[in-house]
Design a protein around this motif. Structure first.
Motif, PDB file in Angstrom:
ATOM      1  N   PHE A   1       0.835  -1.202   0.000  1.00 12.25           N
ATOM      2  CA  PHE A   1       0.000   0.000   0.000  1.00 12.25           C
ATOM      3  C   PHE A   1       0.871   1.253   0.000  1.00 12.25           C
ATOM      4  O   PHE A   1       0.627   2.194  -0.760  1.00 12.25           O
ATOM      5  N   VAL A   2       1.908   1.252   0.829  1.00 12.78           N
ATOM      6  CA  VAL A   2       2.824   2.400   0.878  1.00 12.78           C
ATOM      7  C   VAL A   2       3.574   2.537  -0.443  1.00 12.78           C
ATOM      8  O   VAL A   2       3.753   3.652  -0.952  1.00 12.78           O
ATOM      9  N   PHE A   3       4.008   1.417  -1.028  1.00 15.44           N
ATOM     10  CA  PHE A   3       4.712   1.467  -2.319  1.00 15.44           C
ATOM     11  C   PHE A   3       3.797   2.035  -3.406  1.00 15.44           C
ATOM     12  O   PHE A   3       4.236   2.813  -4.258  1.00 15.44           O
ATOM     13  N   ILE A   4       2.530   1.633  -3.389  1.00 20.86           N
ATOM     14  CA  ILE A   4       1.567   2.152  -4.368  1.00 20.86           C
ATOM     15  C   ILE A   4       1.408   3.662  -4.215  1.00 20.86           C
ATOM     16  O   ILE A   4       1.378   4.402  -5.205  1.00 20.86           O
ATOM     17  N   LEU A   5       1.319   4.130  -2.977  1.00 19.13           N
ATOM     18  CA  LEU A   5       1.226   5.576  -2.735  1.00 19.13           C
ATOM     19  C   LEU A   5       2.487   6.297  -3.223  1.00 19.13           C
ATOM     20  O   LEU A   5       2.391   7.358  -3.852  1.00 19.13           O
ATOM     21  N   ALA A   6       3.654   5.726  -2.951  1.00 18.44           N
ATOM     22  CA  ALA A   6       4.918   6.358  -3.367  1.00 18.44           C
ATOM     23  C   ALA A   6       5.019   6.428  -4.891  1.00 18.44           C
ATOM     24  O   ALA A   6       5.383   7.466  -5.453  1.00 18.44           O
ATOM     25  N   ILE A   7       4.687   5.346  -5.555  1.00 23.54           N
ATOM     26  CA  ILE A   7       4.748   5.323  -7.024  1.00 23.54           C
ATOM     27  C   ILE A   7       3.717   6.282  -7.607  1.00 23.54           C
ATOM     28  O   ILE A   7       4.006   7.011  -8.567  1.00 23.54           O
ATOM     29  N   SER A   8       2.522   6.307  -7.020  1.00 25.71           N
ATOM     30  CA  SER A   8       1.468   7.200  -7.517  1.00 25.71           C
ATOM     31  C   SER A   8       1.882   8.662  -7.418  1.00 25.71           C
ATOM     32  O   SER A   8       1.702   9.434  -8.365  1.00 25.71           O
ATOM     33  N   GLN A   9       2.458   9.054  -6.289  1.00 31.19           N
ATOM     34  CA  GLN A   9       2.866  10.447  -6.143  1.00 31.19           C
ATOM     35  C   GLN A   9       4.022  10.773  -7.078  1.00 31.19           C
ATOM     36  O   GLN A   9       4.101  11.875  -7.603  1.00 31.19           O
TER      37      GLN A   9
ATOM     38  N   LEU B   1       4.464   9.456 -10.059  1.00 34.09           N
ATOM     39  CA  LEU B   1       3.832   9.605 -11.378  1.00 34.09           C
ATOM     40  C   LEU B   1       3.123  10.947 -11.499  1.00 34.09           C
ATOM     41  O   LEU B   1       3.247  11.635 -12.517  1.00 34.09           O
ATOM     42  N   LEU B   2       2.373  11.309 -10.468  1.00 36.89           N
ATOM     43  CA  LEU B   2       1.637  12.569 -10.501  1.00 36.89           C
ATOM     44  C   LEU B   2       2.569  13.779 -10.556  1.00 36.89           C
ATOM     45  O   LEU B   2       2.238  14.796 -11.172  1.00 36.89           O
ATOM     46  N   ARG B   3       3.715  13.673  -9.932  1.00 32.66           N
ATOM     47  CA  ARG B   3       4.676  14.773  -9.926  1.00 32.66           C
ATOM     48  C   ARG B   3       5.593  14.747 -11.140  1.00 32.66           C
ATOM     49  O   ARG B   3       6.403  15.641 -11.322  1.00 32.66           O
TER      50      ARG B   3
ATOM     51  N   VAL C   1       9.740   4.067 -12.850  1.00 34.14           N
ATOM     52  CA  VAL C   1       8.387   4.248 -12.321  1.00 34.14           C
ATOM     53  C   VAL C   1       7.461   4.574 -13.484  1.00 34.14           C
ATOM     54  O   VAL C   1       7.743   5.455 -14.287  1.00 34.14           O
ATOM     55  N   GLY C   2       6.373   3.842 -13.593  1.00 34.35           N
ATOM     56  CA  GLY C   2       5.393   4.050 -14.648  1.00 34.35           C
ATOM     57  C   GLY C   2       4.111   3.321 -14.295  1.00 34.35           C
ATOM     58  O   GLY C   2       3.992   2.717 -13.225  1.00 34.35           O
ATOM     59  N   LEU C   3       3.180   3.357 -15.207  1.00 38.00           N
ATOM     60  CA  LEU C   3       1.904   2.686 -14.960  1.00 38.00           C
ATOM     61  C   LEU C   3       2.079   1.179 -14.806  1.00 38.00           C
ATOM     62  O   LEU C   3       1.373   0.551 -14.013  1.00 38.00           O
ATOM     63  N   ASN C   4       3.029   0.598 -15.556  1.00 39.22           N
ATOM     64  CA  ASN C   4       3.261  -0.838 -15.432  1.00 39.22           C
ATOM     65  C   ASN C   4       3.727  -1.196 -14.021  1.00 39.22           C
ATOM     66  O   ASN C   4       3.306  -2.206 -13.455  1.00 39.22           O
ATOM     67  N   THR C   5       4.577  -0.359 -13.430  1.00 37.05           N
ATOM     68  CA  THR C   5       5.035  -0.583 -12.060  1.00 37.05           C
ATOM     69  C   THR C   5       3.872  -0.436 -11.086  1.00 37.05           C
ATOM     70  O   THR C   5       3.735  -1.229 -10.146  1.00 37.05           O
ATOM     71  N   LEU C   6       3.058   0.559 -11.301  1.00 34.69           N
ATOM     72  CA  LEU C   6       1.905   0.790 -10.437  1.00 34.69           C
ATOM     73  C   LEU C   6       0.937  -0.390 -10.489  1.00 34.69           C
ATOM     74  O   LEU C   6       0.506  -0.901  -9.452  1.00 34.69           O
ATOM     75  N   PHE C   7       0.608  -0.850 -11.694  1.00 34.40           N
ATOM     76  CA  PHE C   7      -0.328  -1.969 -11.829  1.00 34.40           C
ATOM     77  C   PHE C   7       0.255  -3.263 -11.264  1.00 34.40           C
ATOM     78  O   PHE C   7      -0.460  -4.068 -10.675  1.00 34.40           O
TER      79      PHE C   7
END
Length: 166
Positions: free
Chosen positions: A105-113, A115-117, A133-139
């Protein structure tokens, strides 16, 4: 239709019994445990070998203060190895899967932020061989989060030496 719903004749969630069957399938749970456990042991060992590189990858996310990155670069890989081993060996599976779900969950938040930044950084997941870091990593991380959560809520506790509840 409303009458069927109110009388209870209409199934609101038709796949609930199928999901319950999946949570009870000892072989599926074992496969998920072995897979997630191996991923976390591998990721942890790679980071243990080169903690300085991992600390710089943590710093690239620009979330934590610089003074804490070395602490997490040393602690996190060992947590990954021990929780991964717990899943594989069947020791404290509840706790291991709960901790792994929390880390994911924390990794997903870190990757998401990141990507957003618009940060163009390596994920740090598997040391220097990690992907950007990209959408493939997030998914991928969302998929691993779902698997670890599935293990957390399993009904069948077969192939476990010490099944402890959280």
């Amino acid at each position: 239709m409303m009458e069927e719903f109110l009388s209870g004749k209409m199934q609101v969630i038709p796949y609930l019994s199928q999901m319950n069957n999946l949570l009870s399938n000892k072989w599926l749970i074992l496969i998920f445990r072995l897979y997630i456990g191996a991923v976390f042991i591998y990721a942890g060992v790679i980071k243990i070998i080169d903690p300085v590189d991992f600390a710089s990858q943590i710093q690239n996310y620009q979330i934590l203060p610089y003074s804490t990155t070395h602490f997490f670069a040393i602690l996190l890989p060992w947590v990954e190895v021990f929780t991964g081993a717990g899943l594989i060996l069947g020791i404290f599976v509840d706790g291991s899967s709960f901790i792994i779900s929390g880390m994911m969950f924390v990794f997903i938040l870190a990757i998401s932020q990141a990507l957003l930044r618009g940060l163009s950084i390596e994920c740090g997941c598997f040391g220097k061989s990690g992907s950007m870091v990209g959408l493939n990593t997030l998914f991928r991380d969302i998929f691993w989060f779902l698997l670890s959560t599935f293990i957390c809520f399993r009904k069948n506790k077969s192939f476990e030496i010490l099944p402890k509840s959280v």
